[in-house]
Motif scaffolding. Structure first.
Motif, PDB file in Angstrom:
ATOM      1  N   MET A 151      -0.305   3.468  -1.054  1.00  0.00           N
ATOM      2  CA  MET A 151      -1.096   2.267  -0.794  1.00  0.00           C
ATOM      3  C   MET A 151      -0.369   1.338   0.177  1.00  0.00           C
ATOM      4  SD  MET A 151      -2.805  -0.179  -3.669  1.00  0.00           S
ATOM      5  CE  MET A 151      -2.995  -1.955  -3.464  1.00  0.00           C
ATOM      6  N   ALA A 152       0.938   1.177  -0.020  1.00  0.00           N
ATOM      7  CA  ALA A 152       1.722   0.305   0.853  1.00  0.00           C
ATOM      8  C   ALA A 152       1.753   0.838   2.281  1.00  0.00           C
ATOM      9  CB  ALA A 152       3.137   0.162   0.306  1.00  0.00           C
ATOM     10  N   VAL A 153       1.978   2.142   2.433  1.00  0.00           N
ATOM     11  CA  VAL A 153       2.033   2.745   3.763  1.00  0.00           C
ATOM     12  C   VAL A 153       0.687   2.631   4.467  1.00  0.00           C
ATOM     13  CG1 VAL A 153       2.293   4.920   5.017  1.00  0.00           C
ATOM     14  CG2 VAL A 153       3.928   4.314   3.224  1.00  0.00           C
TER      15      VAL A 153
ATOM     16  N   MET B 148       0.056  -0.932   5.696  1.00  0.00           N
ATOM     17  CA  MET B 148       0.861  -1.291   6.857  1.00  0.00           C
ATOM     18  C   MET B 148       0.374  -0.571   8.119  1.00  0.00           C
ATOM     19  SD  MET B 148       2.808  -3.583   5.883  1.00  0.00           S
ATOM     20  CE  MET B 148       3.494  -3.682   7.529  1.00  0.00           C
ATOM     21  N   LEU B 149       0.045   0.715   7.997  1.00  0.00           N
ATOM     22  CA  LEU B 149      -0.404   1.470   9.164  1.00  0.00           C
ATOM     23  C   LEU B 149      -1.754   0.985   9.674  1.00  0.00           C
ATOM     24  CD1 LEU B 149       0.604   5.137   8.202  1.00  0.00           C
ATOM     25  CD2 LEU B 149       1.706   3.632   9.883  1.00  0.00           C
ATOM     26  N   GLN B 150      -2.605   0.512   8.773  1.00  0.00           N
ATOM     27  CA  GLN B 150      -3.953   0.099   9.154  1.00  0.00           C
ATOM     28  C   GLN B 150      -4.063  -1.395   9.474  1.00  0.00           C
ATOM     29  OE1 GLN B 150      -6.416   1.625   5.912  1.00  0.00           O
ATOM     30  NE2 GLN B 150      -5.409   3.617   6.066  1.00  0.00           N
ATOM     31  N   ALA B 151      -2.963  -2.129   9.282  1.00  0.00           N
ATOM     32  CA  ALA B 151      -2.991  -3.583   9.437  1.00  0.00           C
ATOM     33  C   ALA B 151      -3.332  -4.023  10.858  1.00  0.00           C
ATOM     34  CB  ALA B 151      -1.638  -4.179   9.020  1.00  0.00           C
ATOM     35  N   ASN B 152      -2.942  -3.217  11.856  1.00  0.00           N
ATOM     36  CA  ASN B 152      -3.197  -3.638  13.239  1.00  0.00           C
ATOM     37  C   ASN B 152      -4.675  -3.606  13.591  1.00  0.00           C
ATOM     38  OD1 ASN B 152      -3.402  -0.851  13.215  1.00  0.00           O
ATOM     39  ND2 ASN B 152      -2.505  -0.589  15.252  1.00  0.00           N
ATOM     40  N   LYS B 153      -5.507  -3.021  12.710  1.00  0.00           N
ATOM     41  CA  LYS B 153      -6.952  -3.015  12.925  1.00  0.00           C
ATOM     42  C   LYS B 153      -7.664  -3.975  11.978  1.00  0.00           C
ATOM     43  CE  LYS B 153      -6.891   0.354  15.997  1.00  0.00           C
ATOM     44  NZ  LYS B 153      -7.295   0.131  17.414  1.00  0.00           N
ATOM     45  N   LEU B 154      -6.898  -4.801  11.262  1.00  0.00           N
ATOM     46  CA  LEU B 154      -7.465  -5.684  10.246  1.00  0.00           C
ATOM     47  C   LEU B 154      -7.085  -7.141  10.493  1.00  0.00           C
ATOM     48  CD1 LEU B 154      -6.569  -3.523   7.094  1.00  0.00           C
ATOM     49  CD2 LEU B 154      -8.779  -3.614   8.284  1.00  0.00           C
ATOM     50  N   ASP B 155      -7.973  -8.029  10.075  1.00  0.00           N
ATOM     51  CA  ASP B 155      -7.688  -9.467  10.110  1.00  0.00           C
ATOM     52  C   ASP B 155      -7.434 -10.009   8.709  1.00  0.00           C
ATOM     53  OD1 ASP B 155      -8.326  -9.804  12.994  1.00  0.00           O
ATOM     54  OD2 ASP B 155     -10.343  -9.243  12.317  1.00  0.00           O
TER      55      ASP B 155
ATOM     56  N   ASP C  54       5.755  -5.051  -6.925  1.00  0.00           N
ATOM     57  CA  ASP C  54       6.362  -4.218  -5.890  1.00  0.00           C
ATOM     58  C   ASP C  54       5.691  -4.404  -4.533  1.00  0.00           C
ATOM     59  OD1 ASP C  54       8.151  -3.211  -7.712  1.00  0.00           O
ATOM     60  OD2 ASP C  54       7.075  -1.323  -8.035  1.00  0.00           O
ATOM     61  N   PHE C  55       4.512  -5.018  -4.527  1.00  0.00           N
ATOM     62  CA  PHE C  55       3.797  -5.221  -3.266  1.00  0.00           C
ATOM     63  C   PHE C  55       4.180  -6.540  -2.578  1.00  0.00           C
ATOM     64  CE2 PHE C  55       1.008  -2.103  -5.290  1.00  0.00           C
ATOM     65  CZ  PHE C  55       0.813  -1.227  -4.240  1.00  0.00           C
ATOM     66  N   LEU C  56       5.170  -7.222  -3.105  1.00  0.00           N
ATOM     67  CA  LEU C  56       5.571  -8.516  -2.542  1.00  0.00           C
ATOM     68  C   LEU C  56       5.974  -8.386  -1.075  1.00  0.00           C
ATOM     69  CD1 LEU C  56       6.044 -11.513  -3.185  1.00  0.00           C
ATOM     70  CD2 LEU C  56       8.397 -10.913  -3.815  1.00  0.00           C
ATOM     71  N   GLN C  57       6.821  -7.416  -0.763  1.00  0.00           N
ATOM     72  CA  GLN C  57       7.257  -7.239   0.621  1.00  0.00           C
ATOM     73  C   GLN C  57       6.128  -6.764   1.512  1.00  0.00           C
ATOM     74  OE1 GLN C  57      10.827  -4.733  -0.191  1.00  0.00           O
ATOM     75  NE2 GLN C  57      11.955  -6.341   0.876  1.00  0.00           N
ATOM     76  N   VAL C  58       5.200  -6.014   0.946  1.00  0.00           N
ATOM     77  CA  VAL C  58       4.034  -5.571   1.716  1.00  0.00           C
ATOM     78  C   VAL C  58       3.208  -6.786   2.132  1.00  0.00           C
ATOM     79  CG1 VAL C  58       1.904  -4.215   1.654  1.00  0.00           C
ATOM     80  CG2 VAL C  58       3.970  -3.338   0.550  1.00  0.00           C
ATOM     81  N   VAL C  59       3.018  -7.723   1.195  1.00  0.00           N
ATOM     82  CA  VAL C  59       2.274  -8.946   1.504  1.00  0.00           C
ATOM     83  C   VAL C  59       2.947  -9.711   2.642  1.00  0.00           C
ATOM     84  CG1 VAL C  59       1.582 -11.210   0.622  1.00  0.00           C
ATOM     85  CG2 VAL C  59       1.257  -9.172  -0.789  1.00  0.00           C
ATOM     86  N   GLU C  60       4.248  -9.875   2.544  1.00  0.00           N
ATOM     87  CA  GLU C  60       4.993 -10.604   3.579  1.00  0.00           C
ATOM     88  C   GLU C  60       4.853  -9.917   4.937  1.00  0.00           C
ATOM     89  OE1 GLU C  60       8.893 -10.571   1.946  1.00  0.00           O
ATOM     90  OE2 GLU C  60       8.547 -12.294   0.615  1.00  0.00           O
ATOM     91  N   ALA C  61       4.961  -8.588   4.940  1.00  0.00           N
ATOM     92  CA  ALA C  61       4.855  -7.848   6.199  1.00  0.00           C
ATOM     93  C   ALA C  61       3.456  -7.958   6.792  1.00  0.00           C
ATOM     94  CB  ALA C  61       5.216  -6.378   5.967  1.00  0.00           C
ATOM     95  N   LEU C  62       2.433  -7.876   5.938  1.00  0.00           N
ATOM     96  CA  LEU C  62       1.055  -8.011   6.427  1.00  0.00           C
ATOM     97  C   LEU C  62       0.808  -9.392   7.011  1.00  0.00           C
ATOM     98  CD1 LEU C  62      -0.860  -6.231   3.502  1.00  0.00           C
ATOM     99  CD2 LEU C  62      -0.657  -5.406   5.847  1.00  0.00           C
TER     100      LEU C  62
END
Length: 277
Positions: A103-105, A108-115, A125-133
């Motif tokens: 889910m995290a990967v 992150m991979l699809q974020a460049n197509k999302l707003d 565990d998704f804390l860093q994912v949120v920050e990166a997004l």
């Protein structure tokens, strides 16, 4: 309302299932994610499947396959994680089907197509994912049920309790329930309680709306409704400390008031969920 916002939804289905979100409705979740008129670019959910059990339990296999097909019919992509069994030195068997990494990967991979990204989980565990997004420019929202990481709630741009979103969780003993209508069973929170007077006011999300930030029910654009509650309607396990905690979710019936025009009153108010402070 129409926008050019591209939305991605990522559901940690096992976390949801084990933390109060069993039977969550994916059609309602889809409507919630699209409430601002954006384009649902990605609808991803990550589910566990026990292949070993399925070989021996035909009923389990049929139910799992039927459920997955129903979710796909609502337009969701399902990533199936096979359950794995581990035996420790004492011979104890544990099972795992962790989809966190997948889910995290994907997010992150699809974020460049999302707003905008909507995460449905309570896992810290998704804390860093949120920050990166967020660092990519995405707005990140979160829906959780029980055992939601406090740090995760604070890090996202908006957090919503899945218990209070209209129809997201069915009320099993009210199969024909029409949320928000007189006589219906709903869930909400207490916004004011006057202990010396023996009454207070509860608040429900009356309908899914792009204006969830307008929390004052008196505003004509607010999707929330205020409900009068008398102390006599409270169940024995509901105390004042719980009422003063905005994270306490109450379940109750609503009806039109005989005393006030267009007012709502609560009855049979009981505890649905609370967080100890």
């Amino acid at each position: 309302m129409s926008t050019n916002v591209r939305v991605g939804v990522f559901v940690d289905a096992e976390n949801v299932r084990y933390n109060g979100g069993y039977q969550m409705r994916y059609d309602v979740l889809r409507r919630f994610a699209a409430r601002e008129g954006g384009t649902l670019q990605r609808l991803n959910t990550y589910m566990a499947f026990d292949a070993e059990r399925a070989r021996e339990d035909i009923e389990y296999r049929k139910k799992a396959q039927t459920y997955q097909q129903m979710v796909r019919d609502f337009g969701w992509k399902i990533t199936v994680k096979l359950v794995r069994r581990y035996t420790d030195e004492a011979g104890n068997i544990t099972t795992k089907a962790n989809a966190d990494l997948d889910m995290a990967v994907d997010a992150m991979l699809q974020a460049n197509k999302l707003d905008q990204v909507l995460l449905v989980t309570g896992d810290g565990d998704f804390l860093q994912v949120v920050e990166a997004l967020q660092n990519t420019g995405c707005r990140v929202e979160l829906i959780g049920f029980k055992n939601v990481s406090r740090l995760l709630q604070q890090e996202v741009d908006a957090y919503y309790s899945g218990f209070v979103i209209p129809e997201l969780l069915p009320i099993n003993y009210e199969p024909r329930n029409e949320w928000g209508k007189p006589g219906s069973c709903v869930r909400g929170v207490c916004t004011k309680w006057f202990a010396d007077k023996g009454y207070g006011f509860l608040r429900i999300m009356d309908h899914i709306s792009p204006h969830l930030w307008i929390t004052d029910p008196r505003d004509p654009h607010s999707p929330y409704a205020s409900v009068f509650c008398h102390i006599n309607e409270l169940a024995e396990d509901v105390n004042e400390d719980m009422l003063s905690n905005r994270e306490t979710v109450l379940e109750f019936y609503i009806n039109e008031s005989d005393q006030k025009d267009n007012g709502l009153v609560a009855s049979n108010v009981r505890l649905a969920f609370t967080v100890n402070r």
